[in-house]
Design an enzyme around this catalytic site. Structure first.
Site, PDB file in Angstrom:
ATOM      1  CE1 TYR A  18      -9.348  27.012 -44.643  1.00  0.00           C
ATOM      2  CE2 TYR A  18      -7.427  27.850 -43.517  1.00  0.00           C
ATOM      3  CZ  TYR A  18      -8.762  27.526 -43.511  1.00  0.00           C
ATOM      4  OH  TYR A  18      -9.504  27.712 -42.381  1.00  0.00           O
ATOM      5  CE  LYS A  27     -17.802  13.981 -39.946  1.00  0.00           C
ATOM      6  NZ  LYS A  27     -18.436  13.645 -38.663  1.00  0.00           N
ATOM      7  CG  ASP A  34     -18.126  14.852 -35.505  1.00  0.00           C
ATOM      8  OD1 ASP A  34     -17.061  14.217 -35.480  1.00  0.00           O
ATOM      9  OD2 ASP A  34     -19.169  14.393 -36.004  1.00  0.00           O
ATOM     10  CG  ASP A  78      -8.258  28.398 -39.303  1.00  0.00           C
ATOM     11  OD1 ASP A  78      -7.938  29.029 -38.278  1.00  0.00           O
ATOM     12  OD2 ASP A  78      -8.622  28.964 -40.353  1.00  0.00           O
ATOM     13  CG  ASP A 133      -9.153  30.447 -34.153  1.00  0.00           C
ATOM     14  OD1 ASP A 133      -7.953  30.610 -33.851  1.00  0.00           O
ATOM     15  OD2 ASP A 133      -9.664  30.922 -35.177  1.00  0.00           O
TER      16      ASP A 133
END
Length: 353
Positions: free
Chosen positions: A142, A187, A219, A243, A247
């Protein structure tokens, strides 16, 4: 206690839910003999329309001189539907996080027994789930170098050791205060930035011998928060993964309108609901104000006003048990309550407590 609170209502449903959050704070102030002083400032699309900047310097100055920021949401369809625009409401949110040094986003995830049926997940998986997701907020893709033309685009996922160490410190210390279980989500099998995260977490483990630390690829983690939510106590992860993961956890609570959060760091702490601005619902008195109200509870608890925060939570739970709910979480045959009516009921509960 006297607190100076910056009020950033933002866009869409933001002003409506913010009114209820402030009303609840006012009720607490009267009940418990506190003084809360508010200073409003624009942020997001409304600030772009007013001065051409989604986080103007005047708003930053308001935030810097406040003890805390109570924030609602930013975003407008005008900007969502035009990806070529250079100035966007969300740019202001990123700028605010960066300029205030808000590197740690804290999102508690807990179930309400009376709302288990609202989740798409099975009750037996959900009941008793209670964990916290700590998301690094000012690094990663970001904020890394970006490029885009008609044929190529890239975002740079960059992290430094100090950035990783400070967020891991927050996570380890949070785990010590809870059930002493920390899950580092990355990851590392693919990304170099994730391998640095895991390396540093391994280095820091011996400093927190009372914390049981495990590691999970994003994952796998994104699947297990939905299939084994009770496994987790504290999760820490980088910006992009956090993020998405936070959610996703709205499936556990049954509604994003129930999730508060805090963002902590170098300067003024910020407290906000995790949901967006829902511009389609603006002005219709249907938005759920509970996440905003619970964010106000987190604000008070940050300053040691734990009894006051507990009273707000008690009032919210009572409203849910009494089926005083906005449409998206109301039971079949339940009464019709809007944003204002839910807020007023909670204020009345606090006044009578």
């Amino acid at each position: 206690m006297r607190l100076n609170i910056a009020i950033l209502a933002g866009d869409g449903i933001g002003p409506e839910i913010m009114k209820q959050g402030v009303a609840v704070l006012d009720a607490i102030a009267r009940k418990c003999n506190h003084e809360f002083i508010y200073e409003e400032a624009p942020c997001g699309a409304c600030a772009i329309e007013a001065v051409g900047d989604p986080y103007p310097e005047s708003t930053h100055e308001v935030c810097m001189r406040a003890d805390a920021v109570l924030f609602a949401a930013v975003g407008d369809l005008k900007y969502d539907n035009n990806p070529t625009l250079k100035v966007r409401p969300e740019t202001g949110l990123l700028a605010m996080r960066k300029k205030l040094g808000l590197f740690a986003n804290i999102r508690p995830v807990a179930t309400f027994d009376c709302l288990l049926h609202k989740s798409p997940l099975k009750d037996e998986l959900l009941k008793g789930a209670d964990f916290v997701v700590i998301r690094e907020l000012t690094g990663g893709m970001y904020f890394g170098e970006k490029y885009q033309d008609n044929d190529k685009a890239y975002d740079t996922d960059i992290y430094t050791r100090p950035e990783i160490e400070r967020i891991l410190k927050v996570a380890f210390e949070m785990a010590q205060k809870r059930n002493r279980h920390l899950t580092v989500v990355d990851k590392a099998n693919v990304l170099a930035s994730s391998r640095l995260w895991r390396q540093i977490a391994k280095e820091m483990e011996p400093m927190y011998p009372d914390v049981n630390t495990d590691y999970m690829f994003i994952d796998n983690a994104s699947m297990r928060v939905l299939t084994e939510p009770r496994f987790f106590d504290v999760i820490v992860t980088e910006n992009t993964f956090g993020d998405i993961l936070t959610d996703e956890t709205s499936c556990i609570t049954g509604s994003m309108g129930l999730q508060p959060s805090s963002s902590l760091g170098e300067h003024t702490p910020l407290f906000e609901p995790v949901h967006g601005s829902w511009p389609q619902a603006a002005g219709q008195n249907i938005a759920n104000p509970l996440a905003q109200i619970l964010s106000a509870a987190m604000l008070l608890e940050h300053f040691g006003l734990n009894k006051e925060g507990a009273l707000i939570r008690e009032a919210v739970n009572a409203s849910l048990d009494a089926n005083v709910r906005t449409p998206e979480i109301q039971v079949e045959g339940g009464g019709m309550y809007g944003t204002r009516e839910v807020g007023a009921w909670i204020v009345d509960y606090i006044n009578k407590a």
